[in-house]
Scaffold this active site. Structure first.
Site, mmCIF file in Angstrom:
data_model
loop_
_atom_site.group_PDB
_atom_site.id
_atom_site.type_symbol
_atom_site.label_atom_id
_atom_site.label_comp_id
_atom_site.label_asym_id
_atom_site.label_seq_id
_atom_site.Cartn_x
_atom_site.Cartn_y
_atom_site.Cartn_z
ATOM 1 N N ARG A 15 0.831 -1.213 0.000
ATOM 2 C CA ARG A 15 0.000 0.000 0.000
ATOM 3 C C ARG A 15 0.865 1.262 0.000
ATOM 4 O O ARG A 15 0.969 1.967 -0.996
ATOM 5 C CB ARG A 15 -0.964 -0.009 1.198
ATOM 6 C CG ARG A 15 -2.126 0.993 1.091
ATOM 7 C CD ARG A 15 -1.761 2.438 1.308
ATOM 8 N NE ARG A 15 -1.193 2.691 2.634
ATOM 9 C CZ ARG A 15 -0.751 3.870 3.025
ATOM 10 N NH1 ARG A 15 -0.785 4.923 2.199
ATOM 11 N NH2 ARG A 15 -0.230 4.032 4.223
ATOM 12 N N ASP A 16 1.511 1.539 1.104
ATOM 13 C CA ASP A 16 2.297 2.769 1.209
ATOM 14 C C ASP A 16 3.460 2.764 0.238
ATOM 15 O O ASP A 16 3.902 3.815 -0.216
ATOM 16 C CB ASP A 16 2.807 2.922 2.650
ATOM 17 C CG ASP A 16 3.420 4.289 2.903
ATOM 18 O OD1 ASP A 16 2.898 5.280 2.376
ATOM 19 O OD2 ASP A 16 4.431 4.367 3.615
ATOM 20 N N HIS A 207 7.573 4.692 11.944
ATOM 21 C CA HIS A 207 7.421 4.609 10.480
ATOM 22 C C HIS A 207 8.376 5.644 9.883
ATOM 23 O O HIS A 207 8.038 6.822 9.783
ATOM 24 C CB HIS A 207 5.963 4.913 10.101
ATOM 25 C CG HIS A 207 5.659 4.780 8.646
ATOM 26 N ND1 HIS A 207 4.732 3.893 8.162
ATOM 27 C CD2 HIS A 207 6.148 5.433 7.563
ATOM 28 C CE1 HIS A 207 4.654 4.012 6.843
ATOM 29 N NE2 HIS A 207 5.508 4.946 6.460
ATOM 30 N N HIS A 209 10.886 7.066 6.953
ATOM 31 C CA HIS A 209 11.349 7.096 5.566
ATOM 32 C C HIS A 209 12.864 7.326 5.554
ATOM 33 O O HIS A 209 13.422 7.932 6.465
ATOM 34 C CB HIS A 209 10.605 8.175 4.778
ATOM 35 C CG HIS A 209 9.191 7.788 4.468
ATOM 36 N ND1 HIS A 209 8.690 7.747 3.186
ATOM 37 C CD2 HIS A 209 8.168 7.401 5.270
ATOM 38 C CE1 HIS A 209 7.424 7.358 3.216
ATOM 39 N NE2 HIS A 209 7.091 7.150 4.480
ATOM 40 N N CYS A 240 5.466 9.662 -0.847
ATOM 41 C CA CYS A 240 4.103 10.155 -0.672
ATOM 42 C C CYS A 240 3.774 11.155 -1.773
ATOM 43 O O CYS A 240 4.544 12.094 -2.008
ATOM 44 C CB CYS A 240 3.947 10.824 0.692
ATOM 45 S SG CYS A 240 2.326 11.575 0.950
ATOM 46 N N ASN A 249 10.289 4.262 1.804
ATOM 47 C CA ASN A 249 10.256 3.794 3.179
ATOM 48 C C ASN A 249 11.569 3.088 3.518
ATOM 49 O O ASN A 249 12.332 2.690 2.639
ATOM 50 C CB ASN A 249 9.116 2.784 3.349
ATOM 51 C CG ASN A 249 7.762 3.432 3.379
ATOM 52 O OD1 ASN A 249 7.373 4.033 4.372
ATOM 53 N ND2 ASN A 249 7.021 3.299 2.289
#
Length: 288
Positions: A15-16, A207, A209, A240, A249
């Protein structure tokens, strides 16, 4: 036998990670990727996003993807849900968990979801209430916990405030996102100290990056503060659409290998993880 994890890695690549890829990826390849990740042994995989295809076209096939995956016993398959329409679609797709996403920066909130932080939380209230009634866990995300691409440094107290509001809504866990990867051990430590004022480390996740190649340092300082859950993406996928300059990420492989070198169990099969990384590398090659 692979030991139970001392650190839980939440795989967010499907997803991300994929949401920012410029060319469409067929649902069949997304399904194949998720099935490979299931075989790695992840207990939590963020598999889809039920957002408007107008804003994130790469995620338009969430229902097809969720219907096509082979679900591994013991793995939770999560979906991102920005509103009640998205929540209802995720529930129909049998998501095991849903995620709602806010920001610690007003400017980023406006750019990312076209509303203020306060408005975003009110939008999420009916999702949280419906999920509670349906017995579906809700995870919260906070973007820009260190810095915002529009306004610069973000006050740690604002991160804590938004985290507390997400917990009040019913989130079982809040993932703290360094969306543009500007964190340093010092800035991440100060941010975490503020967040730990409103929640124990067991309810927080990192989380990070890897824009400046320091995401593993952010993980290390987070572990010193007691965190044991971290998001990462296979092959370092990510970025993003609404965060200029944001890179991928933290790579799941890099994180898993770093933890293994320290003798910390993740419960993952490293051989299968290497296979998944090769699949992502080939996928990216086809997209270029």
């Amino acid at each position: 036998m692979i030991p139970d994890p001392e650190v839980t890695i939440v795989e967010v690549g499907p997803r991300d990670g994929l949401q920012n890829e410029p060319r469409p990826i067929p649902a069949a390849q997304k399904i194949e990727l998720i099935d490979l990740l299931s075989a790695v042994g992840f207990r939590r995989i963020e598999a889809a996003s039920f957002v408007s295809p107008k804003w994130v076209p790469q995620m338009a096939d969430g229902a097809e993807v969720m219907a096509g995956i082979t679900r591994r016993p013991g793995t939770r398959y999560a979906a991102l849900t920005p509103n009640m329409r998205g929540y209802e679609a995720a529930r129909a797709a049998r998501a095991d968990e849903v995620a709602i996403f806010g920001a610690a920066s007003e400017a980023f909130s406006q750019k990312n979801i076209n509303c203020s932080i306060a408005e975003s939380l009110e939008r999420f209230r009916p999702i949280a209430e419906a999920a509670k009634a349906d017995g579906i866990p809700v995870r919260g995300y906070i973007s820009c916990v260190v810095a915002c691409p529009y306004n610069g440094p973000v006050p740690p107290a604002e991160v804590a405030r938004v985290a507390e509001l997400l917990f009040d809504l019913g989130c079982y866990e809040v993932s703290l996102g360094d969306t543009i990867g500007q964190g340093t051990p010092d800035t991440v430590a100060v941010m975490l100290d503020a967040a730990l004022e409103v929640a124990p480390a067991s309810r927080l996740a990192g989380h990070y990056h890897d824009t400046n190649g320091r995401a593993l340092e952010s993980v290390a300082v987070s572990m010193e503060k007691g965190l044991r859950v971290f998001d990462s993406a296979v092959g370092g996928l990510g970025g993003c659409p609404y965060a200029p300059g944001a890179k991928g990420n933290l790579s799941t492989g890099a994180l898993a290998r770093e933890l293994a070198a320290k003798g910390i169990a993740t419960g993952l099969d490293h051989g299968m993880l290497s296979h998944a990384e090769k699949f992502v590398g080939n996928l990216r090659g086809l997209l270029e």
